[in-house]
Structure formats: structure tokens, C-alpha cells
Design a protein around this motif. Sequence first.
Motif, PDB file in Angstrom:
ATOM      1  N   ASN A 166       6.472   0.341   1.863  1.00  0.00           N
ATOM      2  CA  ASN A 166       5.582   1.506   1.850  1.00  0.00           C
ATOM      3  C   ASN A 166       4.204   1.141   1.305  1.00  0.00           C
ATOM      4  OD1 ASN A 166       7.304   3.427   2.959  1.00  0.00           O
ATOM      5  ND2 ASN A 166       8.145   4.039   0.985  1.00  0.00           N
ATOM      6  N   LEU A 167       4.181   0.435   0.175  1.00  0.00           N
ATOM      7  CA  LEU A 167       2.911   0.070  -0.432  1.00  0.00           C
ATOM      8  C   LEU A 167       2.097  -0.839   0.474  1.00  0.00           C
ATOM      9  CD1 LEU A 167       3.934  -0.638  -4.158  1.00  0.00           C
ATOM     10  CD2 LEU A 167       2.934   1.442  -3.201  1.00  0.00           C
ATOM     11  N   LEU A 168       2.727  -1.872   1.001  1.00  0.00           N
ATOM     12  CA  LEU A 168       1.998  -2.838   1.820  1.00  0.00           C
ATOM     13  C   LEU A 168       1.481  -2.206   3.104  1.00  0.00           C
ATOM     14  CD1 LEU A 168       4.232  -6.016   1.361  1.00  0.00           C
ATOM     15  CD2 LEU A 168       2.164  -5.355   0.103  1.00  0.00           C
ATOM     16  N   SER A 169       2.238  -1.269   3.643  1.00  0.00           N
ATOM     17  CA  SER A 169       1.804  -0.627   4.891  1.00  0.00           C
ATOM     18  C   SER A 169       0.570   0.240   4.686  1.00  0.00           C
ATOM     19  CB  SER A 169       2.942   0.229   5.462  1.00  0.00           C
ATOM     20  OG  SER A 169       3.172   1.387   4.654  1.00  0.00           O
ATOM     21  N   ALA A 170       0.342   0.685   3.448  1.00  0.00           N
ATOM     22  CA  ALA A 170      -0.814   1.537   3.172  1.00  0.00           C
ATOM     23  C   ALA A 170      -2.095   0.742   2.931  1.00  0.00           C
ATOM     24  CB  ALA A 170      -0.532   2.424   1.964  1.00  0.00           C
ATOM     25  N   LEU A 171      -1.981  -0.575   2.799  1.00  0.00           N
ATOM     26  CA  LEU A 171      -3.150  -1.400   2.556  1.00  0.00           C
ATOM     27  C   LEU A 171      -3.895  -1.717   3.849  1.00  0.00           C
ATOM     28  CD1 LEU A 171      -1.778  -4.011  -0.011  1.00  0.00           C
ATOM     29  CD2 LEU A 171      -3.579  -2.316  -0.447  1.00  0.00           C
ATOM     30  N   LYS A 172      -5.195  -1.746   3.747  1.00  0.00           N
ATOM     31  CA  LYS A 172      -5.998  -2.230   4.861  1.00  0.00           C
ATOM     32  C   LYS A 172      -5.798  -3.742   4.994  1.00  0.00           C
ATOM     33  CE  LYS A 172      -9.558   1.242   3.917  1.00  0.00           C
ATOM     34  NZ  LYS A 172     -10.958   1.474   3.475  1.00  0.00           N
ATOM     35  N   PRO A 173      -6.055  -4.317   6.176  1.00  0.00           N
ATOM     36  CA  PRO A 173      -5.898  -5.771   6.335  1.00  0.00           C
ATOM     37  C   PRO A 173      -6.685  -6.549   5.283  1.00  0.00           C
ATOM     38  CG  PRO A 173      -6.212  -4.727   8.463  1.00  0.00           C
ATOM     39  CD  PRO A 173      -6.434  -3.652   7.431  1.00  0.00           C
ATOM     40  N   ARG A 174      -6.043  -7.599   4.763  1.00  0.00           N
ATOM     41  CA  ARG A 174      -6.617  -8.530   3.782  1.00  0.00           C
ATOM     42  C   ARG A 174      -6.794  -7.912   2.400  1.00  0.00           C
ATOM     43  NH1 ARG A 174     -11.714 -11.645   6.168  1.00  0.00           N
ATOM     44  NH2 ARG A 174     -11.218 -12.944   4.372  1.00  0.00           N
ATOM     45  N   ARG A 175      -6.280  -6.718   2.190  1.00  0.00           N
ATOM     46  CA  ARG A 175      -6.372  -6.094   0.879  1.00  0.00           C
ATOM     47  C   ARG A 175      -5.153  -6.454   0.039  1.00  0.00           C
ATOM     48  NH1 ARG A 175     -11.663  -5.114   0.228  1.00  0.00           N
ATOM     49  NH2 ARG A 175     -12.491  -3.639   1.760  1.00  0.00           N
ATOM     50  N   ARG A 176      -5.140  -6.006  -1.236  1.00  0.00           N
ATOM     51  CA  ARG A 176      -4.157  -6.539  -2.180  1.00  0.00           C
ATOM     52  C   ARG A 176      -3.433  -5.461  -2.975  1.00  0.00           C
ATOM     53  NH1 ARG A 176      -7.632 -10.376  -5.864  1.00  0.00           N
ATOM     54  NH2 ARG A 176      -9.228  -8.811  -5.444  1.00  0.00           N
TER      55      ARG A 176
END
Length: 214
Positions: free
Chosen positions: A108-118
Motif C-alpha cells: 500500500n505504501l509503495l504504491s502511493a509513492l511517485k516514481p523514484r520517491r522514497r
Amino acid sequence: MPSLPLPRRVARKLVRGGLIHRVNHVLEVGCGDGELLFFWGRRKPGAAGIDDRPETAGLPSAADGITRGSVAGKFPFAPHSLDRIIVTGSSTYAADLTAPEAYIATANLLSALKPRRRVIFLEPGVPGGRPEEARLRTIEEHLENFPGTIVTRSYHDGMERFLSLEWLIGRKRQVDLMLVTFAVPRKPISRLEWHQHAREAVMARQTPAATRAA
């Protein structure tokens, strides 16, 4: 992962330093009453928080944009909408990181990140030293099930090595942290694909267990 209250001076350095500098949409996992969000929100209008710990359920909110609920449940943040996620506390991550709920939460967390974000996991140090190596390795092994880059760094009061910290040790409570950072790939990955990785991680752990039982 225990609750990790951060002194205001640390929050200020996170804004000015490398963690949430030049990003707008920040999510804190383990936001409690939202004190840090209130502080960050004056500088980061897109700051939001989520907390799944039972002890914080009845807290009054010091800031807007706080969600009470499981990180592994119905996730209210849209795919590719966040610039940075800071994990300071979570019932899900305080439990077994090999449990299905932990993998679902991370998807869930990773899917909410924009590309190359952390996403950055803040782990408290033991008095005068680092967190337990076993705990850090457990976080890294958990994240290795997802495509991306892991970097683990230290943060110490009075040292300029990572965030150009210049406080005088002894005048305020010393803070020692380890920061486990996970950067998602350049190519966008859908929420469904992130959950496929989570499912594969769960299945990979269940298969050896089933083999031993047979």
C-alpha cells in the motif's frame, strides 16, 4: 516498530535536510496526535498522516489530514500521489514483518509513492549506540521482496555527516536513529503489481513451511 516521538528540532532538520526537503506531499505513518504534521504542515501543505495503533485512536488531532486505521486495510491515498513517506510507528510493523499484513501494508505504501520517491523507516538507537542489528536486517529482508533500492544510514545528534546537524550535545536530549530508506523504481508500478509482489513474498514463506510440515 515502537512509537518514535521526534523533538521539534529534529522535525525542523527533516524539513531543511535531505529527508523531506523539496517535496510537497508527505505522509507520516505513526503520526499520533499530529503534532509533527502540524509543524510540517506550515511548510509542507500536502502533509498527511495515518496511525493504526490502538493507543492513539482517541487522541485529539492537532492537525488536519489524519486517518485512523490500519495501513494494511483500506488505504486512502491514491497511487503515485506521495513524494515521501516517513514511518515513525505502526502496530503492523511492530509485529512480525513476515506476516501477510506487513507485506500488504508495504505494498500500500509503495504504491502511493511517485516514481523514484522514497519511504523511510526511522528506527531508534539504543542508548549510546545503534539499534539492534537483527531488527535492521529484518526490515531490509522485508523490503528486499519489492523492486527498489535500499539504503541504511545513521543519524546522530551533533554530527553533520547526514543531515548537517549542528546541535550541541548535552543541551537537549540526544537522538540517535537509523534510517532505512527504500526508493521505488523510475518506471511506474501499479498498486496491483505491488500487491502481486506482496503475495509472492507471502507464498514464498508459506511454501517452505508447508514442505517441512509434509
